[in-house]
Design an enzyme around this catalytic site. Sequence first.
Site, PDB file in Angstrom:
ATOM      1  N   SER A 186       0.770  -1.091  -0.190  1.00 54.30           N
ATOM      2  CA  SER A 186       0.050  -0.115  -0.058  1.00 54.30           C
ATOM      3  C   SER A 186       0.824   1.222   0.117  1.00 54.30           C
ATOM      4  CB  SER A 186      -0.970   0.026   1.042  1.00 54.30           C
ATOM      5  OG  SER A 186      -2.032   0.993   1.023  1.00 54.30           O
ATOM      6  N   ASP A 222     -10.207  -5.572  -2.906  1.00 53.11           N
ATOM      7  CA  ASP A 222      -9.842  -4.558  -2.262  1.00 53.11           C
ATOM      8  C   ASP A 222     -10.398  -3.462  -2.188  1.00 53.11           C
ATOM      9  OD1 ASP A 222      -8.168  -2.543  -1.258  1.00 53.11           O
ATOM     10  OD2 ASP A 222      -6.010  -3.677  -2.185  1.00 53.11           O
ATOM     11  N   HIS A 261      -7.235  -6.201   1.023  1.00 54.05           N
ATOM     12  CA  HIS A 261      -6.086  -5.172   1.177  1.00 54.05           C
ATOM     13  C   HIS A 261      -5.208  -5.677   2.486  1.00 54.05           C
ATOM     14  CE1 HIS A 261      -4.326  -1.487   0.121  1.00 54.05           C
ATOM     15  NE2 HIS A 261      -3.990  -0.941   1.332  1.00 54.05           N
TER      16      HIS A 261
END
Lengths: 289, 289
Positions: A153, A231, A268
């Site tokens: 991320s 996600d 995620h």
Amino acid sequence: MAGFKTNSTIASCGGKLLKLNHESKVLKSAMDVNVFLPPAAVDGKKKVPVLFFLSGLTCTPQNCSEKGFFQSAAAQHGIAIVYPDTSPRGSDHPGENDSWDFGSGAGFYINATEKPWSDNYNMYDYVVSELPEALFEEFPQLDADRVSITGHSMGGHGALTLFLRNPGKYKSVSAFSPISNPINAPWGIKAFSGYFGEQNKAKWAEHDATELIKKYSGPSPEILIDVGTGDQFYKDKQLLPENLVEAANDSANYKGKVNLRLQPDYDHSYYFISSFAKDHVEHAAKYLL
Amino acid sequence: MAGFKTNSTIASCGGKLLKLNHESKVLKSAMDVNVFLPPAAVDGKKKVPVLFFLSGLTCTPQNCSEKGFFQSAAAQHGIAIVYPDTSPRGSDHPGENDSWDFGSGAGFYINATEKPWSDNYNMYDYVVSELPEALFEEFPQLDADRVSITGHSMGGHGALTLFLRNPGKYKSVSAFSPISNPINAPWGIKAFSGYFGEQNKAKWAEHDATELIKKYSGPSPEILIDVGTGDQFYKDKQLLPENLVEAANDSANYKGKVNLRLQPDYDHSYYFISSFAKDHVEHAAKYLL
């Protein structure tokens, strides 16, 4: 000695996870960092390559150490893993702890130019220079000439941009659900506005993987990127990995060499990371061993 | 339907982790339980065997789901994993939340006989009967005839005692740092005094693996036990696995069949569990597949 204090040494997957703390000059902060030494490096006699894992928003070195499960594959391949923190801690800048996506836990792997952040939000210098230099001094079994980088991320953004800004420094790069084009994503716009100022778009571009890859010249190992199709941040266009692929395919160096894998249904979370951690260690191993 | 509510469905290691909640009659409590379905079971068409993982003191179904890393090997071998909670929740008995080693989060896998706990601290009935019956009704792809059990610490005690009290019900058992002789360990003495009364030593013995193995007659698959030599609870004689081995070696059925592996330097944490989770899944697979 480079001034690391060892808070704990934990047996894991045949190696040792060291929970360290040290004083960072560039961050003006005491910093936690975890280092996994594979079995081959525990006795300190053999030099092993190193994979940096840069964490995402809100994380500390503990999250991925506990839940990412890189240690198993790293032990098998004889690779050390370094888990840095995600920002200076306790700087007491106004607003530092008001948002989960800006300030504490959200350093974005840049050197801030706007006050008050420019005082010590220098995660770029910390991760690229100060931390590895201190680690290589403290642990001679870590091979400074064989270093790769990965992340998740915000940390995927960090891994990609550090790789692309320093040709040849990292033998390879990969990322999990990276913020791939932050200048066009809400998280990136908020962070770069705060750390660089709203007007300084040239500076923004210097820390955007999609912009960087267009002009990149240097060694070009395949880039492995995994993103889950379940996600929510991907769906919300915070990650934009296709923009990076498109820019790569238009570039001289990276045409066809960004391997974006869209993993069905994955989210995620660390469940996603741990499901593919082995693949990313093996990706790094191809270039490190 | 058996009344499960699905709070989330998370992609993990090619399979799905289901975070469920249901009403337990024997516990008079809403209970969380996580179930990992390996890829082979996700579409519901193929029956797969089941491994129960019983957690230790203070844990919920989340801890091992996130940090134990059983999912990788379970996916590979086509085994489902069930992660129950460790006690009823929110019963409001006086003192229920005062200790981390008694009451909430510390059900010890027994049916309490002392008030007020006898009202609903029936984790034995819950894990042996109510929960699996509900799961087998809800998920026909889980094979009720192929079930094994493992666990950690208090959950290792649970795994061993449930196996030894129900000959043939579980195809195999293993444990991580189990409380192996609770009637002689501070944790066990506190729990059994509270749940069974201080005087009822016959009842205590019915839930002590070392006592149970002396009289056990039934199928006797090898029992795999891992204990870390750096585990402070092992050093403090809370676990006493050697007592179980000694009793096994004096028994008719289990002589030489408890494989106690003392793992150098490992502690009591999920770093230890995740380092050997694969071995325990493979141990179960030998008897389930």
